[in-house]
Design a protein around this motif. Structure first.
Motif, PDB file in Angstrom:
ATOM      1  N   ILE A  60     -19.496 -12.889 -22.515  1.00 16.21           N
ATOM      2  CA  ILE A  60     -18.182 -12.990 -21.885  1.00 16.21           C
ATOM      3  C   ILE A  60     -17.109 -12.243 -22.672  1.00 16.21           C
ATOM      4  O   ILE A  60     -16.265 -11.547 -22.106  1.00 16.21           O
ATOM      5  N   HIS A  61     -17.147 -12.364 -24.005  1.00 17.19           N
ATOM      6  CA  HIS A  61     -16.096 -11.738 -24.811  1.00 17.19           C
ATOM      7  C   HIS A  61     -16.216 -10.219 -24.842  1.00 17.19           C
ATOM      8  O   HIS A  61     -15.304  -9.525 -25.290  1.00 17.19           O
TER       9      HIS A  61
ATOM     10  N   THR B 282     -19.396 -11.150 -14.406  1.00 20.19           N
ATOM     11  CA  THR B 282     -20.759 -11.647 -14.232  1.00 20.19           C
ATOM     12  C   THR B 282     -20.764 -12.547 -12.994  1.00 20.19           C
ATOM     13  O   THR B 282     -19.777 -13.216 -12.699  1.00 20.19           O
ATOM     14  N   TRP B 283     -21.893 -12.581 -12.287  1.00 20.62           N
ATOM     15  CA  TRP B 283     -21.987 -13.393 -11.059  1.00 20.62           C
ATOM     16  C   TRP B 283     -23.421 -13.884 -10.907  1.00 20.62           C
ATOM     17  O   TRP B 283     -24.330 -13.096 -10.663  1.00 20.62           O
TER      18      TRP B 283
ATOM     19  N   GLN C 138      -7.644 -13.815 -20.675  1.00 17.55           N
ATOM     20  CA  GLN C 138      -7.608 -12.968 -19.478  1.00 17.55           C
ATOM     21  C   GLN C 138      -8.989 -12.966 -18.810  1.00 17.55           C
ATOM     22  O   GLN C 138      -9.595 -11.926 -18.531  1.00 17.55           O
ATOM     23  N   ARG C 139      -9.449 -14.186 -18.562  1.00 12.18           N
ATOM     24  CA  ARG C 139     -10.749 -14.404 -17.922  1.00 12.18           C
ATOM     25  C   ARG C 139     -10.609 -15.467 -16.841  1.00 12.18           C
ATOM     26  O   ARG C 139      -9.804 -16.402 -16.967  1.00 12.18           O
TER      27      ARG C 139
ATOM     28  N   ALA D 299     -20.017 -17.851 -12.818  1.00 12.26           N
ATOM     29  CA  ALA D 299     -19.401 -16.531 -12.869  1.00 12.26           C
ATOM     30  C   ALA D 299     -18.246 -16.511 -13.856  1.00 12.26           C
ATOM     31  O   ALA D 299     -17.588 -17.526 -14.086  1.00 12.26           O
ATOM     32  N   VAL D 300     -18.007 -15.322 -14.417  1.00 10.64           N
ATOM     33  CA  VAL D 300     -16.834 -15.066 -15.259  1.00 10.64           C
ATOM     34  C   VAL D 300     -16.355 -13.660 -14.938  1.00 10.64           C
ATOM     35  O   VAL D 300     -17.167 -12.742 -14.776  1.00 10.64           O
ATOM     36  N   SER D 301     -15.054 -13.485 -14.832  1.00 14.51           N
ATOM     37  CA  SER D 301     -14.500 -12.158 -14.562  1.00 14.51           C
ATOM     38  C   SER D 301     -13.295 -11.889 -15.446  1.00 14.51           C
ATOM     39  O   SER D 301     -12.579 -12.802 -15.844  1.00 14.51           O
ATOM     40  N   THR D 302     -13.071 -10.619 -15.720  1.00 15.03           N
ATOM     41  CA  THR D 302     -11.805 -10.206 -16.300  1.00 15.03           C
ATOM     42  C   THR D 302     -10.709 -10.343 -15.247  1.00 15.03           C
ATOM     43  O   THR D 302     -10.981 -10.344 -14.045  1.00 15.03           O
ATOM     44  N   CYS D 303      -9.473 -10.468 -15.685  1.00 15.80           N
ATOM     45  CA  CYS D 303      -8.353 -10.612 -14.758  1.00 15.80           C
ATOM     46  C   CYS D 303      -7.107 -10.028 -15.394  1.00 15.80           C
ATOM     47  O   CYS D 303      -7.112  -9.627 -16.555  1.00 15.80           O
ATOM     48  N   SER D 304      -6.034  -9.985 -14.625  1.00 14.16           N
ATOM     49  CA  SER D 304      -4.727  -9.603 -15.156  1.00 14.16           C
ATOM     50  C   SER D 304      -3.698 -10.570 -14.582  1.00 14.16           C
ATOM     51  O   SER D 304      -3.510 -10.646 -13.370  1.00 14.16           O
TER      52      SER D 304
END
Length: 322
Positions: free
Chosen positions: A34-35, A43-44, A63-64, A75-80
């Motif tokens: 994740i980092h 990830t999904w 920012q996840r 799931a984990v995603s980057t975000c803004s």
């Protein structure tokens, strides 16, 4: 003929516009820690838990965006998130509206694909540019491909926790019905009441089932009962007098072993987390009877030490702003 559910509302016209978004905006499914995720990566793995209610946790410091189904992270995603001066509010939200092809009424009709609306004044999860740092006007931007996948698993009433830190959900059981106890031989009567009530994720398009939420405030010594975005009743909070902490409980259904209710517990606002123990909180018999009429799988129960005041809630929205 395909049956439409609430998740499948409003497909179509925006598809062409979505196809024009490519590169980092589109997003990339990767197999990474994740980092190590770069902007636009996610990830999904829905196969890790194919069934059950979904909860979303947005970690502003990381920012996840973390997605859990039935307590398992899928799931984990980057975000803004929001840039300085337009910071994303923290607290407890629920999905109030879903729109695949939403456009901003505030910012030049800007496209906001796969919108999960969290407040009526504009905060949402949606696809957008991810430069690697907070850059939005308050929304949480997601990679386009991830936002489309997320749109398929959320539903009206899905809890979304926006916090500085990420906390893992826990399973907890309460040996009674919400805020009151009952004799073990009454458990079958409770099941008979609860079973016909569907979880929001199982509603068909056009079903009319209000979403129930409760907020227990130690500051006001009250519990508010909310249907959709409207407070319909309140009752006294009876507890041990210590801070409640900042917790969200999502009702998964009956717990046979405990002869009570099975909850998924999430903590927000880590500075004052407290402990997960639903037995600390009770109410009087009259309000407990009122609550029983509104209980359904997927209902949300919030602990807070903030007042039940407009300053800590966003208009008509069900939001606890921390």
């Amino acid at each position: 003929m395909k049956t439409l559910t609430r998740r499948g509302i409003l497909t179509g016209a925006g598809g062409l516009g979505l196809m024009m978004m490519a590169g980092p905006l589109f997003g990339q499914h990767v197999y990474k820690e994740i980092h190590d995720l770069k902007p636009g990566e996610f990830t999904w793995h829905p196969e890790r838990q194919p069934f059950g209610p979904v909860a979303v946790i947005v970690s502003l410091n990381e920012q996840r965006v973390h997605v859990y189904r039935n307590g398992v992270r899928i799931a984990v995603s980057t975000c803004s998130s929001g840039k300085p001066g337009h910071e994303t509010p923290t607290g407890v939200f629920v999905v109030l509206q879903k729109d695949r092809d939403h456009r901003s009424s505030t910012y030049n009709n800007a496209p906001m694909p796969n919108t999960n609306r969290l407040t009526w004044d504009g905060i949402a999860l949606h696809a957008g540019n991810l430069p690697g740092y907070p850059a939005s006007h308050g929304c949480v931007r997601l990679p386009l491909k991830f936002s489309a996948l997320l749109f398929e698993v959320t539903h009206l009433g899905t809890p979304v926790i926006i916090a500085d830190e990420h906390h893992f959900p826990m399973d907890v059981a309460h040996p009674g019905l919400i805020l009151s106890g009952y004799a073990e031989n009454e458990f079958e009567d409770v099941l008979a009441t609860l079973n016909p009530r569907k979880h929001p994720s199982d509603w068909e398009f056009g079903d009319e089932h209000p979403i129930t939420s409760m907020i227990a405030s130690s500051h006001d010594k009250k519990i508010a009962l909310i249907e959709n975005d409207r407070e319909i009743a309140e009752g006294p909070l009876i507890w041990d007098g210590e801070p409640l902490g900042s917790h969200v409980y999502v009702l998964k259904g009956p717990h046979d072993g405990a002869k009570g209710m099975h909850w998924e517990a999430l903590t927000y606002s880590g500075a004052n987390a407290g402990t997960h123990d639903l037995r600390r909180v009770q109410t009087d018999e009259a309000f407990a009877e009122t609550i029983k009429r509104y209980v359904h799988p997927g209902m949300i129960y919030v602990f807070t030490d903030l007042p039940l005041h407009p300053d800590s809630r966003s208009g008509r929205d069900f939001v606890i702003m921390s």
